[in-house]
Design a protein around this motif. Structure first.
Motif, PDB file in Angstrom:
ATOM      1  N   ASN A 744       0.482  -1.564   0.185  1.00 34.82           N
ATOM      2  CA  ASN A 744      -0.131   0.056  -0.134  1.00 34.82           C
ATOM      3  C   ASN A 744       0.944   1.333  -0.009  1.00 34.82           C
ATOM      4  OD1 ASN A 744      -2.440  -1.647  -0.568  1.00 34.82           O
ATOM      5  ND2 ASN A 744      -2.155  -1.728   2.211  1.00 34.82           N
ATOM      6  N   LYS A 745       1.704   0.999  -0.521  1.00 33.54           N
ATOM      7  CA  LYS A 745       2.775   2.610  -0.806  1.00 33.54           C
ATOM      8  C   LYS A 745       3.316   2.891   0.217  1.00 33.54           C
ATOM      9  CE  LYS A 745       0.361   3.420  -5.014  1.00 33.54           C
ATOM     10  NZ  LYS A 745      -0.134   4.998  -5.653  1.00 33.54           N
ATOM     11  N   PHE A 746       3.601   2.258   1.346  1.00 36.84           N
ATOM     12  CA  PHE A 746       4.420   3.303   2.901  1.00 36.84           C
ATOM     13  C   PHE A 746       4.873   2.102   3.612  1.00 36.84           C
ATOM     14  CE2 PHE A 746       0.020   2.715   4.523  1.00 36.84           C
ATOM     15  CZ  PHE A 746      -0.198   2.401   5.439  1.00 36.84           C
ATOM     16  N   GLN A 747       4.519   0.942   3.371  1.00 36.07           N
ATOM     17  CA  GLN A 747       4.443  -0.058   4.337  1.00 36.07           C
ATOM     18  C   GLN A 747       5.552  -0.717   3.653  1.00 36.07           C
ATOM     19  OE1 GLN A 747       1.313  -1.733   6.663  1.00 36.07           O
ATOM     20  NE2 GLN A 747       0.624  -1.253   5.079  1.00 36.07           N
ATOM     21  N   VAL A 748       6.865  -1.513   4.056  1.00 34.48           N
ATOM     22  CA  VAL A 748       7.968  -1.764   3.373  1.00 34.48           C
ATOM     23  C   VAL A 748       8.196  -2.872   4.428  1.00 34.48           C
ATOM     24  CG1 VAL A 748       9.930  -1.836   2.379  1.00 34.48           C
ATOM     25  CG2 VAL A 748       8.961   0.053   2.578  1.00 34.48           C
ATOM     26  N   ILE A 749       8.198  -4.346   4.216  1.00 34.72           N
ATOM     27  CA  ILE A 749       9.660  -5.015   4.249  1.00 34.72           C
ATOM     28  C   ILE A 749      10.436  -5.079   3.348  1.00 34.72           C
ATOM     29  CG2 ILE A 749      10.354  -7.736   4.799  1.00 34.72           C
ATOM     30  CD1 ILE A 749       6.493  -7.539   4.916  1.00 34.72           C
ATOM     31  N   GLU A 750      11.620  -4.997   4.000  1.00 34.76           N
ATOM     32  CA  GLU A 750      13.164  -5.266   2.605  1.00 34.76           C
ATOM     33  C   GLU A 750      14.139  -6.377   3.657  1.00 34.76           C
ATOM     34  OE1 GLU A 750      14.673  -1.174   1.516  1.00 34.76           O
ATOM     35  OE2 GLU A 750      15.233  -1.342   4.030  1.00 34.76           O
ATOM     36  N   ILE A 751      14.500  -7.395   2.776  1.00 32.84           N
ATOM     37  CA  ILE A 751      14.972  -8.606   2.992  1.00 32.84           C
ATOM     38  C   ILE A 751      16.222  -8.364   2.988  1.00 32.84           C
ATOM     39  CG2 ILE A 751      14.765 -11.160   2.751  1.00 32.84           C
ATOM     40  CD1 ILE A 751      11.834 -11.046   2.087  1.00 32.84           C
ATOM     41  N   ASP A 752      17.099  -8.905   3.955  1.00 33.94           N
ATOM     42  CA  ASP A 752      18.195  -8.983   4.005  1.00 33.94           C
ATOM     43  C   ASP A 752      19.242  -9.579   3.277  1.00 33.94           C
ATOM     44  OD1 ASP A 752      21.243  -7.682   2.931  1.00 33.94           O
ATOM     45  OD2 ASP A 752      21.502  -7.046   4.726  1.00 33.94           O
ATOM     46  N   GLU A 753      18.828 -10.622   2.555  1.00 33.16           N
ATOM     47  CA  GLU A 753      19.393 -11.828   2.675  1.00 33.16           C
ATOM     48  C   GLU A 753      19.347 -12.625   0.922  1.00 33.16           C
ATOM     49  OE1 GLU A 753      20.792 -15.671   4.656  1.00 33.16           O
ATOM     50  OE2 GLU A 753      20.206 -14.042   5.782  1.00 33.16           O
ATOM     51  N   SER A 754      20.326 -13.699   0.963  1.00 28.19           N
ATOM     52  CA  SER A 754      20.579 -14.133  -0.677  1.00 28.19           C
ATOM     53  C   SER A 754      19.723 -14.721  -0.978  1.00 28.19           C
ATOM     54  CB  SER A 754      22.063 -14.393  -0.936  1.00 28.19           C
ATOM     55  OG  SER A 754      22.681 -14.990  -1.816  1.00 28.19           O
ATOM     56  N   ILE A 755      18.722 -15.440  -1.934  1.00 24.07           N
ATOM     57  CA  ILE A 755      17.761 -16.370  -1.996  1.00 24.07           C
ATOM     58  C   ILE A 755      18.498 -17.025  -3.285  1.00 24.07           C
ATOM     59  CG2 ILE A 755      15.668 -16.735  -2.186  1.00 24.07           C
ATOM     60  CD1 ILE A 755      14.706 -13.768  -0.765  1.00 24.07           C
ATOM     61  N   LYS A 756      18.333 -18.305  -2.891  1.00 22.16           N
ATOM     62  CA  LYS A 756      18.342 -19.300  -3.847  1.00 22.16           C
ATOM     63  C   LYS A 756      17.415 -19.821  -4.034  1.00 22.16           C
ATOM     64  CE  LYS A 756      21.753 -22.842  -0.822  1.00 22.16           C
ATOM     65  NZ  LYS A 756      20.275 -21.752   0.248  1.00 22.16           N
ATOM     66  N   LEU A 781      14.480 -13.136  10.152  1.00 12.69           N
ATOM     67  CA  LEU A 781      15.710 -12.175   9.714  1.00 12.69           C
ATOM     68  C   LEU A 781      14.577 -11.036  10.513  1.00 12.69           C
ATOM     69  CD1 LEU A 781      14.228 -13.948   5.459  1.00 12.69           C
ATOM     70  CD2 LEU A 781      16.948 -13.958   7.584  1.00 12.69           C
ATOM     71  N   LYS A 782      15.835 -10.100  10.385  1.00 14.32           N
ATOM     72  CA  LYS A 782      14.659  -8.908  10.879  1.00 14.32           C
ATOM     73  C   LYS A 782      14.549  -8.186   9.541  1.00 14.32           C
ATOM     74  CE  LYS A 782      16.354 -10.117  14.892  1.00 14.32           C
ATOM     75  NZ  LYS A 782      15.740 -10.090  15.837  1.00 14.32           N
ATOM     76  N   ILE A 783      13.282  -7.483  10.016  1.00 20.15           N
ATOM     77  CA  ILE A 783      12.663  -6.973   9.269  1.00 20.15           C
ATOM     78  C   ILE A 783      11.831  -5.201   9.915  1.00 20.15           C
ATOM     79  CG2 ILE A 783      11.680  -8.374   7.502  1.00 20.15           C
ATOM     80  CD1 ILE A 783       9.531  -8.522   8.785  1.00 20.15           C
ATOM     81  N   GLY A 784      12.286  -5.143  11.224  1.00 23.61           N
ATOM     82  CA  GLY A 784      11.732  -3.720  11.131  1.00 23.61           C
ATOM     83  C   GLY A 784       9.851  -3.880  12.154  1.00 23.61           C
ATOM     84  N   SER A 785       9.283  -3.381  11.760  1.00 23.60           N
ATOM     85  CA  SER A 785       7.776  -3.313  12.249  1.00 23.60           C
ATOM     86  C   SER A 785       7.315  -4.518  11.413  1.00 23.60           C
ATOM     87  CB  SER A 785       7.397  -1.686  12.529  1.00 23.60           C
ATOM     88  OG  SER A 785       7.283  -1.274  11.362  1.00 23.60           O
ATOM     89  N   MET A 786       6.057  -4.589  12.431  1.00 24.89           N
ATOM     90  CA  MET A 786       5.200  -5.701  10.991  1.00 24.89           C
ATOM     91  C   MET A 786       4.472  -5.324  10.448  1.00 24.89           C
ATOM     92  SD  MET A 786       5.218  -8.917   9.436  1.00 24.89           S
ATOM     93  CE  MET A 786       6.005  -9.653  10.940  1.00 24.89           C
TER      94      MET A 786
END
Length: 829
Positions: A744-756, A781-786
């Protein structure tokens, strides 16, 4: 002369008086507790009258003879009937000069009819009970032989094995079929709208499922008609040899010593609620099979509708452990035989044979678990002693001819008198001459008739010389490239399989391959003869299921369980077929069974709960295949808990009618949460499945972005999803990095992990986990707020970096969950 005429008149009057005390030649009535039947002086039923409600159920204008004769594809109906009330017989006179004597007895809840004699019966191919015409078409039980509406039921039951369902021109295999017949609300394709009622042929094991507009009937003892329904049974004179089938399926059926004399039926009408009580009275009164489970008649027991487990692994301790964790009371351990035919029991799992199996069944019994086994009934393996090295003379055949020329040991063609039966080649193309089995490639196109391309000494039989005039048998095949016994040898199989039950203490016999009994050419009669022999040889009653069903078998089997998981994904494999089977079960007073499912270590709890909701929807059990691969699953404990709690809720009648109706929609998902031993919370679940994010060529500097719209009808809630990284062309080294989900343009999940490829991720609304291929959690995995889903539409944008065009495809399943409803047991288990 005058005195003589007076004497003649007096004699006639006396004769009429005497006859009138024994017969009625206009109409007569025969009654049971609930039903009054009127029969006219031509031997046809004219009334089927409900005595309690004073309602007529006979369809006027329809022919409904008590007993018809069948000869050369023609029905012969009686033209005169005489009822002897004292002898309780009806004499039926036919235009063919035959006279049938039918005994008819009021047995209280039903009428018993038996053919005592038939004059000049040698050329009559079959006798037919009825068919009997009724006005009822609300529920037509094609196998049990009962038609009913909400108030009243009419039914017939065969009282011996030579009386079978259907009518003779339809063959001896119980009839039935698949028809285009949409249910109310179902839409037909435009091209099929003029095809309603048309018979279709669908192989669900090849096509994967039935179209939802196809109805399936598994018998023809009761059939729907425009005027209502028709009840029919018949008995064939099997002293007359026959040719059945056509073209490549043609078969010669030899005469056997069995005819229609003594054929008997029960005919009844009763309130709908009394049907099982009446059938039980018939079973007990007529010496039909009446199996009991835990002291309860099988047809009234809840045991046959319970879910159960299939275990085909090698560690039998694991088998019992898994059953305990899921609270299964029945475990199917699959095939236990050295070979099919002689059914020896020394195998890797049970090296000491029956003794080892009996120890295991005793151990299981101590744990409250029954053990079942699988057999392909009369399928005969090419390694069995009935085939190799010396083939039995009673292997089933499609037909025979004779040699027209001596055959040497190494000859590669043989000359036969008649090629007719050899075009029915089967899968092994096998003929039998003496003690040698010979394969052939083809049949010549012209005389002299020859079998060409011979392979001598097939299946380790011994090549030999054969003389002019020697018999050449074309053997019938089963669908697994083996053989089948004839109607005499099959009885040895029946006894042996009963001995296996007695020796091992097993509690369930699964007669897969039951349709193979049709290879005798005697159809349902052959099946009846086999299963009757098996049942009579048992030391006690067993649970029974199988691959095929018929009316006599209905009295013996506990349940039928059709539907397999091998043809598509869990939610797609034979789903319409499984649901259509429930309609059959309900029509025929059978417990619900959804078919076979499996636990795959790649499954999530939603897959197992999907099965459970469908089980609750139709109050139907199922078979669940479990083996040691479950140990790989990160959700193993979730699986067992879901099975236990859903089945406990189902069996304790905890779900409301409204909830059960929701469960019937296979597109709906649910979650059941345990509160106490007798109460739960039921949550509606929605999965938006199969959303893919994958590499594609874009302009320099443009991110690869995938856009999805997720509908949430349940109210605002934390985001939940699953991600699976699927390989491209087997590449397991290419990766995806910098994965980002924008909601919804303002909530973000960023995943700092290499995925294979093979990696999986799970977000449960609280934590995001990296998992292995079978959902074992590897790290948080740490993502901040849900983030949260908004109620209504939610926009999801996914971006990432790809190491190349063979980077894995990410499949996203987004999940939302609704508010719970209370669920509480209403009966103790």
């Amino acid at each position: 002369m005058k005195n003589y005429k007076i004497w003649i008149k007096l004699s006639l009057l006396c004769g009429l008086f005497i006859l009138s005390s024994f017969r009625v030649d206009i109409k007569f009535h025969i009654e049971s507790d609930y039903l009054k039947i009127t029969i006219d002086d031509k031997g046809s039923i004219k009334s089927l009258f409900d005595k309690s409600k004073e309602k007529e159920y006979f369809s006027n204008g329809q022919s409904s003879p008590i007993l018809s004769l069948y000869k050369k594809s023609t029905y012969i109906h009686p033209e005169k009937a005489v009822y002897n009330k004292t002898a309780q017989t009806i004499s039926l006179y036919y235009p063919s000069k035959n006279i049938a004597i039918v005994k008819i007895i009021n047995k209280g809840r039903y009428l018993r009819l038996e053919l005592l004699s038939l004059s000049s019966s040698k050329d009559i191919e079959a006798i037919v009970w009825g068919p009997y015409q009724t006005t009822i078409n609300q529920i037509v039980g094609e196998t049990v032989g009962v038609v009913r509406d909400k108030e009243f039921a009419l039914g017939i039951q065969a009282l011996n094995i030579n009386t079978i369902e259907g009518i003779p021109e339809s063959g001896d295999n119980a009839g039935g079929g698949m028809f285009i017949d949409p249910l109310p609300g179902q839409q037909l394709p435009e091209s099929l709208k003029d095809q309603i009622g048309k018979r279709v042929s669908i192989d669900v094991n090849k096509d994967g499922d039935l179209p939802d507009y196809v109805r399936m009937y598994r018998g023809s003892m009761a059939v729907k008609k425009p005027h209502g329904s028709e009840l029919r049974l018949f008995s064939r004179n099997r002293n007359i040899p026959r040719i059945i089938g056509a073209d490549a399926s043609i078969q010669y059926v030899s005469a056997i010593d069995s005819d229609f004399l003594g054929s008997a039926i029960a005919l009844f009408g009763c309130p709908e609620s009394e049907v099982l009580n009446v059938i039980e009275a018939i079973e007990l009164g007529e010496g039909l099979p009446h199996p009991m489970i835990d002291g309860v008649w099988t047809k009234r027991s809840r045991r046959p509708s319970e879910a159960y487990m299939l275990y085909e692994g090698s560690n039998m301790d694991h088998c019992l452990n898994y059953a305990k964790q899921a609270n299964f009371r029945l475990v199917h351990i699959g095939d236990i035989f050295e070979s099919w035919g002689h059914f020896g029991l020394r195998t890797k799992r049970f090296p000491n044979g029956a003794g080892d199996i009996k120890k295991f069944t005793a151990k299981a019994k101590d744990a409250g678990i029954s053990i079942g086994i699988h057999t392909l009934t009369t399928f005969t393996g090419v390694n069995d002693a009935y085939v190799s090295p010396v083939p039995n003379d009673s292997l089933a055949k499609t037909g025979s001819s004779i040699l027209l020329k001596d055959l040497g040991e190494d000859d590669r063609e043989l000359f036969i008198k008649d090629p007719l039966w050899f075009n029915n080649m089967g899968t092994t193309h096998t003929i039998k001459i003496g003690d040698e089995l010979i394969a052939y490639k083809s049949v010549s196109k012209e005389e002299p008739w020859r079998l060409e391309g011979l392979v001598r000494g097939q299946f380790k039989t011994v090549k030999a010389k054969h003389k002019v005039g020697d018999k050449v048998d074309k053997l019938a095949n089963n669908s697994y490239n083996g053989f089948l016994p004839d109607i005499y040898l099959q009885q040895k199989y029946a006894k042996r399989l009963a001995e296996v039950c007695n020796e091992t203490g097993i509690d369930l016999m699964d007669f897969d391959g039951f349709e193979g009994l049709e290879a005798t050419g005697h159809g349902t009669y052959g099946e009846n003869k086999f299963i009757s022999e098996w049942y009579k040889t048992l030391d006690r009653d067993r649970l029974v299921c199988g691959s095929n069903t018929a009316h006599y078998f209905w009295h013996i089997y506990s349940f039928m369980n059709w539907g397999e998981p091998w043809y598509s994904g869990l939610r797609e494999s034979q789903i319409n077929y499984r649901i259509e089977n429930q309609r059959y079960f309900q029509r025929n007073y059978m417990p619900g069974m959804l078919g076979w499912f499996k636990i795959d270590p790649s499954y999530r709890p939603e897959e197992i709960e999907w099965i459970q909701a469908r089980s609750a929807a139709f109050d139907a059990g199922y078979l669940l295949r479990i083996d040691e691969s479950i140990e790989k699953s990160g959700f193993k404990n979730h699986f067992f808990e879901a099975i236990r709690e859903w089945q406990k809720a189902r069996n304790s009648r905890a779900f409301s009618n409204a909830q059960i109706e929701m469960f019937k929609d296979p597109k709906k998902e649910f979650h059941l949460k345990k509160l106490t031993d007798s109460s739960w919370e039921l949550y509606p679940v929605r999965l938006s499945m199969g959303n893919e994010h994958k590499f594609r060529e874009v302009q320099t500097g443009e991110p690869v972005a995938s856009h999805f719209n997720i509908e949430n009808s349940f109210g605002a809630q934390p985001v939940q999803f699953y991600i699976e990284a699927n390989t491209i062309e087997g590449n397991k080294t290419a990766t995806i990095t910098n994965l980002k989900l924008e909601i919804n343009k303002f909530q973000v999940i960023e995943i700092d992990e290499s995925i294979k490829a093979g990696d999986k991720l799970m977000c449960d609304g609280q934590v995001l986990y990296l998992c292995d291929a079978t959902w074992n959690k590897l790290k948080e995995l740490k993502i901040g707020s849900m983030p949260h889903w908004d109620e209504g539409k939610n926009e999801v944008v996914i971006t990432s970096d790809f190491s190349g065009e063979q980077s894995p495809v990410l499949k996203f399943d987004f999940k939302t969950i609704g508010k719970p409803e209370a669920v509480k047991s209403i009966i103790d288990q």
